[in-house]
Motif scaffolding. Structure first.
Motif, PDB file in Angstrom:
ATOM      1  N   SER A 127       0.816  -1.204   0.000  1.00 48.17           N
ATOM      2  CA  SER A 127       0.000   0.000   0.000  1.00 48.17           C
ATOM      3  C   SER A 127       0.853   1.259   0.000  1.00 48.17           C
ATOM      4  O   SER A 127       0.414   2.304  -0.392  1.00 48.17           O
ATOM      5  CB  SER A 127      -0.900   0.011   1.236  1.00 48.17           C
ATOM      6  OG  SER A 127      -0.122  -0.034   2.404  1.00 48.17           O
ATOM      7  N   ALA A 128       2.080   1.131   0.459  1.00 48.55           N
ATOM      8  CA  ALA A 128       2.951   2.310   0.498  1.00 48.55           C
ATOM      9  C   ALA A 128       4.388   1.850   0.473  1.00 48.55           C
ATOM     10  O   ALA A 128       4.711   0.756   0.905  1.00 48.55           O
ATOM     11  CB  ALA A 128       2.695   3.123   1.757  1.00 48.55           C
ATOM     12  N   GLN A 129       5.229   2.670  -0.075  1.00 46.87           N
ATOM     13  CA  GLN A 129       6.655   2.401  -0.051  1.00 46.87           C
ATOM     14  C   GLN A 129       7.286   3.308   0.996  1.00 46.87           C
ATOM     15  O   GLN A 129       6.887   4.450   1.154  1.00 46.87           O
ATOM     16  CB  GLN A 129       7.278   2.702  -1.420  1.00 46.87           C
ATOM     17  CG  GLN A 129       6.828   1.734  -2.506  1.00 46.87           C
ATOM     18  CD  GLN A 129       7.235   0.299  -2.215  1.00 46.87           C
ATOM     19  OE1 GLN A 129       8.330   0.034  -1.758  1.00 46.87           O
ATOM     20  NE2 GLN A 129       6.323  -0.635  -2.426  1.00 46.87           N
ATOM     21  N   PRO A 130       8.270   2.789   1.737  1.00 43.75           N
ATOM     22  CA  PRO A 130       8.909   3.637   2.721  1.00 43.75           C
ATOM     23  C   PRO A 130       9.656   4.766   2.029  1.00 43.75           C
ATOM     24  O   PRO A 130      10.191   4.596   0.943  1.00 43.75           O
ATOM     25  CB  PRO A 130       9.894   2.694   3.429  1.00 43.75           C
ATOM     26  CG  PRO A 130      10.103   1.574   2.462  1.00 43.75           C
ATOM     27  CD  PRO A 130       8.847   1.450   1.684  1.00 43.75           C
ATOM     28  N   SER A 131       9.662   5.900   2.657  1.00 42.29           N
ATOM     29  CA  SER A 131      10.355   7.026   2.058  1.00 42.29           C
ATOM     30  C   SER A 131      11.857   6.818   2.162  1.00 42.29           C
ATOM     31  O   SER A 131      12.325   6.168   3.079  1.00 42.29           O
ATOM     32  CB  SER A 131       9.953   8.305   2.774  1.00 42.29           C
ATOM     33  OG  SER A 131      10.095   8.133   4.160  1.00 42.29           O
ATOM     34  N   ALA A 163      10.037  21.256   6.002  1.00 47.71           N
ATOM     35  CA  ALA A 163       8.940  20.753   6.842  1.00 47.71           C
ATOM     36  C   ALA A 163       7.760  20.333   5.983  1.00 47.71           C
ATOM     37  O   ALA A 163       7.110  19.316   6.244  1.00 47.71           O
ATOM     38  CB  ALA A 163       8.518  21.833   7.837  1.00 47.71           C
ATOM     39  N   ARG A 164       7.482  21.101   4.962  1.00 53.02           N
ATOM     40  CA  ARG A 164       6.360  20.753   4.075  1.00 53.02           C
ATOM     41  C   ARG A 164       6.653  19.457   3.338  1.00 53.02           C
ATOM     42  O   ARG A 164       5.791  18.588   3.228  1.00 53.02           O
ATOM     43  CB  ARG A 164       6.102  21.890   3.080  1.00 53.02           C
ATOM     44  CG  ARG A 164       5.080  21.540   2.012  1.00 53.02           C
ATOM     45  CD  ARG A 164       4.641  22.741   1.223  1.00 53.02           C
ATOM     46  NE  ARG A 164       3.716  23.581   1.963  1.00 53.02           N
ATOM     47  CZ  ARG A 164       2.415  23.327   2.122  1.00 53.02           C
ATOM     48  NH1 ARG A 164       1.893  22.254   1.596  1.00 53.02           N
ATOM     49  NH2 ARG A 164       1.662  24.143   2.814  1.00 53.02           N
ATOM     50  N   GLU A 165       7.883  19.314   2.842  1.00 57.67           N
ATOM     51  CA  GLU A 165       8.230  18.086   2.112  1.00 57.67           C
ATOM     52  C   GLU A 165       8.153  16.866   3.024  1.00 57.67           C
ATOM     53  O   GLU A 165       7.651  15.803   2.632  1.00 57.67           O
ATOM     54  CB  GLU A 165       9.643  18.199   1.523  1.00 57.67           C
ATOM     55  CG  GLU A 165       9.735  19.127   0.331  1.00 57.67           C
ATOM     56  CD  GLU A 165      11.120  19.101  -0.300  1.00 57.67           C
ATOM     57  OE1 GLU A 165      11.591  18.023  -0.669  1.00 57.67           O
ATOM     58  OE2 GLU A 165      11.746  20.175  -0.382  1.00 57.67           O
ATOM     59  N   LEU A 166       8.652  17.017   4.254  1.00 58.31           N
ATOM     60  CA  LEU A 166       8.589  15.899   5.205  1.00 58.31           C
ATOM     61  C   LEU A 166       7.146  15.549   5.545  1.00 58.31           C
ATOM     62  O   LEU A 166       6.794  14.373   5.672  1.00 58.31           O
ATOM     63  CB  LEU A 166       9.343  16.265   6.486  1.00 58.31           C
ATOM     64  CG  LEU A 166      10.843  15.985   6.494  1.00 58.31           C
ATOM     65  CD1 LEU A 166      11.486  16.561   7.747  1.00 58.31           C
ATOM     66  CD2 LEU A 166      11.128  14.495   6.408  1.00 58.31           C
ATOM     67  N   THR A 167       6.330  16.570   5.695  1.00 66.96           N
ATOM     68  CA  THR A 167       4.911  16.334   6.002  1.00 66.96           C
ATOM     69  C   THR A 167       4.240  15.581   4.861  1.00 66.96           C
ATOM     70  O   THR A 167       3.504  14.621   5.090  1.00 66.96           O
ATOM     71  CB  THR A 167       4.194  17.674   6.244  1.00 66.96           C
ATOM     72  OG1 THR A 167       4.861  18.352   7.321  1.00 66.96           O
ATOM     73  CG2 THR A 167       2.745  17.458   6.637  1.00 66.96           C
ATOM     74  N   ASP A 168       4.518  16.023   3.634  1.00 69.23           N
ATOM     75  CA  ASP A 168       3.940  15.326   2.471  1.00 69.23           C
ATOM     76  C   ASP A 168       4.376  13.863   2.434  1.00 69.23           C
ATOM     77  O   ASP A 168       3.610  12.986   2.055  1.00 69.23           O
ATOM     78  CB  ASP A 168       4.375  16.024   1.174  1.00 69.23           C
ATOM     79  CG  ASP A 168       3.674  17.358   0.988  1.00 69.23           C
ATOM     80  OD1 ASP A 168       2.651  17.579   1.666  1.00 69.23           O
ATOM     81  OD2 ASP A 168       4.152  18.181   0.194  1.00 69.23           O
ATOM     82  N   THR A 169       5.611  13.622   2.818  1.00 69.95           N
ATOM     83  CA  THR A 169       6.160  12.271   2.726  1.00 69.95           C
ATOM     84  C   THR A 169       5.691  11.366   3.858  1.00 69.95           C
ATOM     85  O   THR A 169       5.334  10.206   3.625  1.00 69.95           O
ATOM     86  CB  THR A 169       7.708  12.341   2.760  1.00 69.95           C
ATOM     87  OG1 THR A 169       8.145  13.217   1.731  1.00 69.95           O
ATOM     88  CG2 THR A 169       8.321  10.973   2.540  1.00 69.95           C
ATOM     89  N   LEU A 170       5.704  11.894   5.081  1.00 70.40           N
ATOM     90  CA  LEU A 170       5.537  11.035   6.259  1.00 70.40           C
ATOM     91  C   LEU A 170       4.120  11.017   6.831  1.00 70.40           C
ATOM     92  O   LEU A 170       3.711  10.013   7.426  1.00 70.40           O
ATOM     93  CB  LEU A 170       6.511  11.475   7.360  1.00 70.40           C
ATOM     94  CG  LEU A 170       7.997  11.370   7.013  1.00 70.40           C
ATOM     95  CD1 LEU A 170       8.846  12.030   8.092  1.00 70.40           C
ATOM     96  CD2 LEU A 170       8.410   9.917   6.847  1.00 70.40           C
ATOM     97  N   LEU A 171       3.413  12.117   6.697  1.00 69.38           N
ATOM     98  CA  LEU A 171       2.103  12.197   7.356  1.00 69.38           C
ATOM     99  C   LEU A 171       1.099  11.137   6.867  1.00 69.38           C
ATOM    100  O   LEU A 171       0.413  10.529   7.699  1.00 69.38           O
ATOM    101  CB  LEU A 171       1.522  13.610   7.200  1.00 69.38           C
ATOM    102  CG  LEU A 171       0.241  13.875   7.988  1.00 69.38           C
ATOM    103  CD1 LEU A 171       0.480  13.760   9.485  1.00 69.38           C
ATOM    104  CD2 LEU A 171      -0.343  15.241   7.652  1.00 69.38           C
ATOM    105  N   PRO A 172       1.005  10.872   5.557  1.00 71.14           N
ATOM    106  CA  PRO A 172       0.020   9.862   5.125  1.00 71.14           C
ATOM    107  C   PRO A 172       0.263   8.501   5.772  1.00 71.14           C
ATOM    108  O   PRO A 172      -0.689   7.852   6.213  1.00 71.14           O
ATOM    109  CB  PRO A 172       0.215   9.813   3.601  1.00 71.14           C
ATOM    110  CG  PRO A 172       0.760  11.143   3.248  1.00 71.14           C
ATOM    111  CD  PRO A 172       1.652  11.526   4.397  1.00 71.14           C
ATOM    112  N   GLY A 173       1.504   8.067   5.833  1.00 67.54           N
ATOM    113  CA  GLY A 173       1.806   6.765   6.431  1.00 67.54           C
ATOM    114  C   GLY A 173       1.500   6.738   7.915  1.00 67.54           C
ATOM    115  O   GLY A 173       0.958   5.751   8.432  1.00 67.54           O
ATOM    116  N   ALA A 174       1.852   7.826   8.608  1.00 67.87           N
ATOM    117  CA  ALA A 174       1.579   7.896  10.051  1.00 67.87           C
ATOM    118  C   ALA A 174       0.078   7.853  10.310  1.00 67.87           C
ATOM    119  O   ALA A 174      -0.404   7.163  11.214  1.00 67.87           O
ATOM    120  CB  ALA A 174       2.191   9.175  10.629  1.00 67.87           C
ATOM    121  N   MET A 175      -0.658   8.577   9.476  1.00 67.43           N
ATOM    122  CA  MET A 175      -2.106   8.610   9.668  1.00 67.43           C
ATOM    123  C   MET A 175      -2.751   7.264   9.324  1.00 67.43           C
ATOM    124  O   MET A 175      -3.647   6.796  10.024  1.00 67.43           O
ATOM    125  CB  MET A 175      -2.693   9.713   8.795  1.00 67.43           C
ATOM    126  CG  MET A 175      -4.082  10.103   9.226  1.00 67.43           C
ATOM    127  SD  MET A 175      -4.674  11.475   8.264  1.00 67.43           S
ATOM    128  CE  MET A 175      -6.358  10.954   8.090  1.00 67.43           C
TER     129      MET A 175
END
Lengths: 125, 193
Positions: free
Chosen positions: B4-8, B28-40
């Motif tokens: 469902s997702a690939q690790p960043s 911060a924006r790039e990290l949020t785009d990358t990490l937030l979907p998986g965390a959520m």
């Protein structure tokens, strides 16, 4: 576990993974905004480093002055003052009066003659 | 095998975090785009509630921002560190849902929310495997979920679960054997999508 079971299991896991991916909620704009606001609130503590103005190395001399500063800037004043001090110093040095009378040309030659012969007049010794 | 997702990319994340620590807000924006979907997604899978999942993901990201200045690159992957943070926050949230049970009497929350996967499954085969995953011991289920739904490598799973790669391989092998056994028992449902 046989190969057939492995294949069936992988197929079932893939199907579930696809369903999970399709059903998973995406972060909304509000939660993105909250996360970025948190980041902005934290960031100032991390940006304590002073801002340093970078000098263009192409315009810098070995001493650190640019050529423009050397001729037109504050450094020009310092250079001019140093030059003036040098000229004045030389002029004063050349005009120093020692208070001693200058020898006449014949006295000089006479002194040299006596010196060559090993004796000098008493008033000179 | 699809995930469902690939690790960043770990190095990219660490570089972005370093840029953020240096004051670069675009990082911060790039990290949020990358990490937030998986965390959520992880929090939602554990809690089964979108609002709670958003709160947990936000809290996990806040901890990442606070950690940025002290982050030691190369010691841990940011994605696996974040996984552990989200997991622990979810466990805390689940414990708070059961205030009537004294802490000392409360069972270890080995099964945060097994029904979530079943609710997400559409076909019969997917439902059958989701149900079987819900019956796995916690560590086996975590390893399997990280491998098949988050796309983590075995070393990354080991980092997330704080165990060796050999232990991860053992967990995955046992999980798969257990799933295959359960699914052969549900032969009627299996293969009739």
């Amino acid at each position: 576990m046989t190969d057939r079971h492995e294949i069936e299991l992988d197929a079932a896991l893939d199907a579930l993974a696809a369903d999970v991916a399709a059903a998973s909620p995406r972060p909304g704009t509000d939660v993105m905004a909250r996360v970025l606001a948190d980041a902005a609130a934290i960031a100032p503590a991390a940006t304590a480093a002073p801002v340093v103005e970078l000098r263009d190395p192409a315009n810098a001399t070995a001493s650190g002055f640019s050529l423009r500063e050397l001729f037109f800037g504050w450094a020009a004043g310092a250079t001019a003052a140093a030059t003036l001090a040098l000229v004045v110093g030389i002029s004063v040095g050349m005009q120093v009066d020692t208070g001693l009378p200058l020898m006449a040309e014949d006295e000089v030659s006479e002194t040299g003659l006596f010196a060559e012969n090993g004796f000098l007049p008493d008033d000179i010794l | 095998m699809s995930h469902s997702a690939q690790p960043s990319p770990a190095d990219g994340d660490a570089e972005l975090l370093a840029r953020f620590a240096a004051g670069d807000q675009s990082a911060a924006r790039e990290l949020t785009d990358t990490l937030l979907p998986g965390a959520m997604r992880q929090a939602w899978r554990m809690l089964g509630d979108q609002i709670e999942a958003e709160d947990i993901a936000q809290e996990a990201m806040l901890r990442l921002w606070k950690q940025a200045a002290d982050w030691r690159a190369g010691e841990a992957k940011i994605s696996t560190w974040l996984y552990r943070v989200v997991h622990n926050l979810c466990i805390d949230r689940i414990r708070k849902r059961r205030p009537q049970v004294p802490v000392e009497d409360a069972p270890e929350p080995v099964d945060p929310n097994p029904g979530v996967l079943e609710r997400m499954a559409q076909g019969e085969r997917a439902k059958a495997v989701a149900e079987a995953i819900g019956e796995l011991p916690e560590r086996q289920r975590q390893a399997l979920v990280l491998r098949h739904f988050e796309g983590l490598s075995n070393p990354d799973i080991g980092e997330a679960l704080e165990c060796s790669v050999e232990a991860v391989e053992s967990l995955l092998a046992r999980a798969r054997r257990q799933l295959a056994k359960r699914m052969s028992e549900q032969k009627e449902a299996f293969g009739h999508d």
